[in-house]
Design an enzyme around this catalytic site. Structure first.
Site, PDB file in Angstrom:
ATOM      1  CB  CYS A 153     -14.311  36.785  65.518  1.00  0.00           C
ATOM      2  SG  CYS A 153     -13.130  35.540  65.981  1.00  0.00           S
ATOM      3  NE  ARG A 167     -16.573  39.975  61.025  1.00  0.00           N
ATOM      4  CZ  ARG A 167     -15.831  40.850  60.376  1.00  0.00           C
ATOM      5  NH1 ARG A 167     -16.261  41.344  59.240  1.00  0.00           N
ATOM      6  NH2 ARG A 167     -14.679  41.255  60.852  1.00  0.00           N
ATOM      7  CD1 TRP A 173     -12.312  31.122  60.648  1.00  0.00           C
ATOM      8  CD2 TRP A 173     -10.566  32.243  61.476  1.00  0.00           C
ATOM      9  NE1 TRP A 173     -11.189  30.782  59.909  1.00  0.00           N
ATOM     10  CE2 TRP A 173     -10.108  31.456  60.391  1.00  0.00           C
ATOM     11  CE3 TRP A 173      -9.636  33.037  62.153  1.00  0.00           C
ATOM     12  CZ2 TRP A 173      -8.789  31.445  59.973  1.00  0.00           C
ATOM     13  CZ3 TRP A 173      -8.308  33.018  61.738  1.00  0.00           C
ATOM     14  CH2 TRP A 173      -7.898  32.229  60.652  1.00  0.00           C
ATOM     15  CG  ASN A 190     -12.763  40.457  64.921  1.00  0.00           C
ATOM     16  OD1 ASN A 190     -13.181  41.229  64.088  1.00  0.00           O
ATOM     17  ND2 ASN A 190     -11.861  39.566  64.633  1.00  0.00           N
ATOM     18  N   GLY A 191      -9.931  39.743  66.840  1.00  0.00           N
ATOM     19  CA  GLY A 191      -8.563  40.246  66.670  1.00  0.00           C
ATOM     20  C   GLY A 191      -7.598  39.322  67.395  1.00  0.00           C
ATOM     21  CD  GLU A 228     -11.512  33.540  41.871  1.00  0.00           C
ATOM     22  OE1 GLU A 228     -10.549  33.678  42.637  1.00  0.00           O
ATOM     23  OE2 GLU A 228     -12.688  33.571  42.263  1.00  0.00           O
ATOM     24  CE  LYS A 281     -13.246  31.543  44.900  1.00  0.00           C
ATOM     25  NZ  LYS A 281     -13.112  32.994  45.006  1.00  0.00           N
ATOM     26  CD  GLU A 299     -12.336  30.339  49.193  1.00  0.00           C
ATOM     27  OE1 GLU A 299     -12.487  30.530  47.970  1.00  0.00           O
ATOM     28  OE2 GLU A 299     -12.316  31.264  50.009  1.00  0.00           O
ATOM     29  CG  HIS A 304       9.284  24.657  32.496  1.00  0.00           C
ATOM     30  ND1 HIS A 304      10.545  24.539  31.943  1.00  0.00           N
ATOM     31  CD2 HIS A 304       8.568  25.413  31.628  1.00  0.00           C
ATOM     32  CE1 HIS A 304      10.596  25.219  30.805  1.00  0.00           C
ATOM     33  NE2 HIS A 304       9.405  25.759  30.590  1.00  0.00           N
ATOM     34  CE  LYS A 354     -16.946  37.741  51.561  1.00  0.00           C
ATOM     35  NZ  LYS A 354     -16.648  37.119  50.272  1.00  0.00           N
TER      36      LYS A 354
HETATM   37  O1  M6R Z   1     -11.779  41.144  51.577  1.00  0.00           O
HETATM   38  P1  M6R Z   1     -10.600  40.879  50.679  1.00  0.00           P
HETATM   39  O2  M6R Z   1     -10.951  41.024  49.238  1.00  0.00           O
HETATM   40  O3  M6R Z   1      -9.397  41.704  51.029  1.00  0.00           O
HETATM   41  O4  M6R Z   1     -10.232  39.374  50.946  1.00  0.00           O
HETATM   42  C1  M6R Z   1      -9.095  38.803  50.381  1.00  0.00           C
HETATM   43  C2  M6R Z   1      -9.100  37.295  50.516  1.00  0.00           C
HETATM   44  O5  M6R Z   1      -9.122  36.925  51.859  1.00  0.00           O
HETATM   45  C3  M6R Z   1     -10.309  36.655  49.822  1.00  0.00           C
HETATM   46  O6  M6R Z   1     -10.385  37.028  48.479  1.00  0.00           O
HETATM   47  C4  M6R Z   1     -10.232  35.128  49.916  1.00  0.00           C
HETATM   48  O7  M6R Z   1      -9.151  34.647  49.184  1.00  0.00           O
HETATM   49  C5  M6R Z   1     -11.548  34.526  49.437  1.00  0.00           C
HETATM   50  N1  M6R Z   1     -12.106  33.681  50.453  1.00  0.00           N
HETATM   51  C6  M6R Z   1     -11.421  33.734  48.190  1.00  0.00           C
HETATM   52  O8  M6R Z   1     -12.642  33.260  47.743  1.00  0.00           O
END
Ligand code: M6R
Length: 590
Positions: free
Chosen positions: A2, A27, A74, A100-101, A473, A477, A480, A496, A585
């Site tokens: 949010c 956000r 969000w 937000n929260g 990673e 990606k 996501e 395994h 984010k």
């Molecule tokens: O702001 P941060 O680096 O603490 O965020 C951590 C994760 O939420 C963030 O890296 C998330 O996994 C990304 N969307 C990945 O691309």
């Protein structure tokens, strides 16, 4: 999680608020809304959809209002819908709030308020807040707001307006970020600095358990518990406005991948702070690296570099660390908290718990002035600049570089490597931006490959040791932003279990640097090839080609083609990679 905005001044509030929401959309983007004062009333316009969609159909654009609040959501409590969109109001429509929260005790509050005759129109936790203010109000908005806020359990960043106090916005914060942008004859409120950068670079950062009264010509911040006024420092934000804009790229994500060479250069600027932290770290017997998501994979890179030099370091995901590993922390232990935003709830909670037990905390963080920077004993900034796309890319490169430098500095501090070796790696790191640019120049080839594989249902990523995190990673990606199943394994784990899933045509992306494990990786590829899987190597002579570099720096370079690959697979599927479904984010709730 949010985005919140607020404006008071002499300009058109709906326009400014929608513009700010656009910059906060990373956000959350399942619904949006704006509330403004007009002719003695609060007018609310909100609904399901992205900011531009809500803005397009909103009548509030035509109002000549100079003050208001806004929200991009969000969803946590209640599905994305018109009713659950913020802002929310009380029964009388006098009080209107964006939040937000998470209000953890919203159920009991809602029951109490319902018993007292309040009518709720949404499924959100937030809606209890305006009703609470209404319930408590006896003529003074500030008093009612503060009393209501004190009844909330959980986390919040709040903006609230009262149609009987039309020249002020009240704000409060606990565990969710909120900043106030200071203008001339106008002030701004936002969840994050990029939202105000085009208007002002002077900001006040609200801390936990503080609240504020924001008027066009004044900002007054007080403590929630005592009501005492606070002298808050006004900080100068150094980020360039352009840094938070797309600058001709189709998406923020692509722009940010193209900033990966700069992310390495900028991380190197932190070397003095890194060396100072390494000196302190060398006194601790145990090192934990704590983070979430992509930041945790950068943390894993850090662990492997530490181990390469014979230094023990454990990387633990923050949501696990806070409830288990933290029990093993004490004053003999150091915690390196890695976070782009510095606002991730699980990372912050882990740090708070470890700090309470006496651990030394050092952050590797990108967002200057974020909550993490205020909790840590020492901060190492990655200086990657604002990262807007939900999928973290340049921040990962900045974090991996910083952690590599930290491990290198500590190894030197402990006499585990020579100065000559350290300088050799540093020289190679200075050449890294050019090497990353060489990969970026291969983008058309990477795009072609991504388009060829666009319809595959499942991807496997393999890596070993330092590049196991690269595989993780790359897979994250892809999941996501392309909504495709992807799994990452250490090469040696394939036989395994996961080998059973390999069959003709399943793409297996193998991160294969030219190091002492090259032959082991080659055997893993043979195992996959024998099952007729399609092998794509990230290697000096691979289908995803990378220039020669010292193997210890390979995670920083080898991830770049994987970021581009995920980007092009996503856009090839017609997905907007900047706004992946169900994600936001900064994850500021647990
Ligand atoms: O702001 P941060 O680096 O603490 O965020 C951590 C994760 O939420 C963030 O890296 C998330 O996994 C990304 N969307 C990945 O691309």
């Amino acid at each position: 999680m949010c985005g919140i905005a607020g404006y008071t001044g002499e300009r058109n509030a709906p326009k400014i608020l929608f513009d700010m929401l656009k910059k906060l959309e990373y956000r959350g983007y399942d619904s949006a809304g704006v509330a403004c004062f007009y002719e003695g009333k609060t007018i609310v316009s909100r609904g399901k959809g992205k900011v531009d969609e809500v803005r397009k159909r909103s009548k509030i654009n035509d109002l000549d209002s100079k003050i208001g609040i806004a929200h991009t959501r969000w969803a946590t409590h209640g599905e994305p819908s018109d009713e659950n969109s913020h802002p929310h109001s009380d029964c009388t429509k006098q009080f209107t709030v964006c939040h937000n929260g998470i209000v953890e005790n919203y159920k009991e509050l809602r029951e109490e308020l319902t018993a007292r005759g309040h009518k709720f129109l949404s499924q959100t936790d937030t809606e209890v807040i305006p009703h609470l203010i209404e319930e408590i109000y006896t003529g003074n908005f500030e008093t009612a707001f503060v009393s209501a806020v004190k009844k909330l359990r959980g986390s919040f960043a709040l903006v609230a307006i009262d149609s009987c106090s039309p020249d002020e916005i009240l704000v409060a914060r606990k565990e969710s970020p909120l900043i106030i942008g200071i203008g001339i004859g106008e002030n701004f409120i936002a969840s994050d600095t990029p939202a105000v950068l085009s208007e002002t670079k002077k900001v006040i950062i609200l801390e936990d358990l503080e609240y504020g009264i924001i008027k066009k010509n004044s900002v007054s911040i007080k403590r929630l518990d005592t009501g005492l006024p606070l002298e808050k420092a006004v900080q100068d934000i150094k980020w360039d406005v352009k840094a938070a804009e797309k600058e001709g790229f189709d998406h923020y994500m692509l722009k940010e991948i193209f900033e990966e060479p700069a992310a390495v250069k900028n991380a190197l600027k932190g070397l003095d702070d890194i060396k100072a932290a390494a000196k302190k770290l060398s006194k601790y017997g145990r090192i934990y690296i704590v983070a979430c998501g992509t930041a945790s994979y950068a943390g894993l890179v850090g662990k492997y570099v530490f181990e390469r030099f014979g230094i023990c370091a454990e990387t633990v995901i923050a949501s696990e660390f806070r409830y288990s590993t933290v029990n093993t922390t004490d004053k003999k232990c150091a915690v390196i908290a890695v976070s782009q935003s510095g606002e991730t709830a699980d990372t912050l909670a882990s740090v708070k718990e470890a700090k309470n037990r006496g651990a030394y905390i050092v952050s590797v963080v990108n967002a200057v002035g974020s909550s993490l920077t205020r909790l840590a004993d020492d901060n190492i900034y990655a200086y990657s600049g604002p990262e807007i796309a939900v999928a973290s890319t340049k921040a990962y490169v900045g974090q991996a570089t910083t952690l590599t430098l930290l491990a290198l500095s500590e190894a030197r501090e402990l006499g585990k490597i020579t100065e000559a070796y350290q300088n050799e790696i540093l020289d190679d790191l200075h050449r890294m931006p050019d090497k990353i640019n060489m990969v970026l120049n291969e983008r058309e080839h990477i795009k072609k490959l991504a388009l060829q594989l666009r319809d595959c249902k499942s991807f496997f990523y393999l890596g070993r040791r330092l590049n196991y995190p690269t595989a993780l990673e790359g897979a994250l990606k892809l999941k996501e932003i392309s909504y495709v199943h992807a799994e990452a394994y250490p090469g040696g784990e394939l036989k395994h279990g996961p080998l059973a899933l390999l069959e003709k045509g399943v793409p297996v992306i193998c991160v294969a640097p030219n190091d002492d494990l090259k032959e082991k990786m080659e055997s893993n590829m043979q195992e996959a090839r024998a099952r007729k899987a399609t092998i794509i190597r990230v290697a000096e002579d691979g289908e995803l080609k990378v220039p020669v570099c010292d193997p210890i720096l390979s995670p920083i370079l080898y991830v770049v083609p994987l970021h581009l690959f995920a980007y092009y697979l996503s856009t090839g599927k017609g997905i907007d990679p900047d706004k992946p479904r169900n994600l936001a984010k900064s994850v500021t709730v647990e």
